[in-house]
Design a protein around this motif. Structure first.
Motif, PDB file in Angstrom:
ATOM      1  N   LEU A  48     -15.912  14.778  32.115  1.00 50.10           N
ATOM      2  CA  LEU A  48     -14.645  15.458  32.424  1.00 50.10           C
ATOM      3  C   LEU A  48     -14.079  16.158  31.195  1.00 50.10           C
ATOM      4  O   LEU A  48     -13.537  17.260  31.281  1.00 50.10           O
ATOM      5  N   GLU A  49     -14.187  15.504  30.050  1.00 53.64           N
ATOM      6  CA  GLU A  49     -13.590  16.036  28.828  1.00 53.64           C
ATOM      7  C   GLU A  49     -14.427  17.132  28.176  1.00 53.64           C
ATOM      8  O   GLU A  49     -13.875  18.104  27.662  1.00 53.64           O
ATOM      9  N   LEU A  50     -15.741  16.981  28.166  1.00 58.76           N
ATOM     10  CA  LEU A  50     -16.605  17.846  27.366  1.00 58.76           C
ATOM     11  C   LEU A  50     -17.351  18.925  28.151  1.00 58.76           C
ATOM     12  O   LEU A  50     -17.660  19.982  27.592  1.00 58.76           O
ATOM     13  N   ALA A  51     -17.660  18.663  29.405  1.00 55.42           N
ATOM     14  CA  ALA A  51     -18.530  19.572  30.154  1.00 55.42           C
ATOM     15  C   ALA A  51     -17.981  20.983  30.323  1.00 55.42           C
ATOM     16  O   ALA A  51     -18.741  21.948  30.184  1.00 55.42           O
ATOM     17  N   PRO A  52     -16.703  21.177  30.620  1.00 53.14           N
ATOM     18  CA  PRO A  52     -16.249  22.556  30.823  1.00 53.14           C
ATOM     19  C   PRO A  52     -16.518  23.474  29.625  1.00 53.14           C
ATOM     20  O   PRO A  52     -17.063  24.579  29.783  1.00 53.14           O
ATOM     21  N   ALA A  53     -16.186  23.025  28.424  1.00 50.57           N
ATOM     22  CA  ALA A  53     -16.424  23.855  27.233  1.00 50.57           C
ATOM     23  C   ALA A  53     -17.909  23.999  26.949  1.00 50.57           C
ATOM     24  O   ALA A  53     -18.381  25.090  26.586  1.00 50.57           O
TER      25      ALA A  53
END
Length: 125
Positions: A48-53
């Motif tokens: 959730l924290e890292l995947a979008p970027a």
């Protein structure tokens, strides 16, 4: 959108409970299963924290590397096709860097304490 706590905070609390109090209150087999659940919860949190970027960066790299403006799955398939066909290899400018960056981004989600990952991060500066 919900107010506090955020999903990542909820997942942190669940993982802590699964690794701590819940594990201490049960036998070895269930304790192992609880640790597996805690690890899966932590992977979800990091995703959730890292995947979008990470996915945005991967998309940008693939578009530059392949010269196409497709979505991430299509570009990944095209990269695989070109490598398989021998049209691209590690001598292709940007390919090795893309593969390393993609691998490190995936490890950041899946195994952020893995010694090989930490060594690669230190090596890359």
């Amino acid at each position: 959108m919900q107010d506090e706590p955020r999903p990542a905070e909820i997942l942190t609390a669940v993982a802590a409970f699964l690794k701590g109090a819940a594990t201490k209150e049960t036998g070895p087999h269930i304790a192992f299963q609880l640790r597996v659940c805690a690890n899966a919860t932590e992977i979800c949190q990091r995703n959730l924290e890292l995947a979008p970027a990470a996915e945005a960066a991967e998309l940008d790299r693939l578009r530059a590397l392949l010269g196409r403006n497709d979505d991430l799955p299509a570009l990944t398939r095209e990269l695989s096709r070109r490598i398989r066909a021998g049209e691209m290899d590690l001598a292709t400018p940007g390919l090795a860097d893309h593969l390393w960056a993609t691998t490190l981004a995936k490890l950041a989600v899946d195994q952020p304490r893995y010694s090989g990952y930490l060594a690669a991060l230190a090596e890359r500066g």
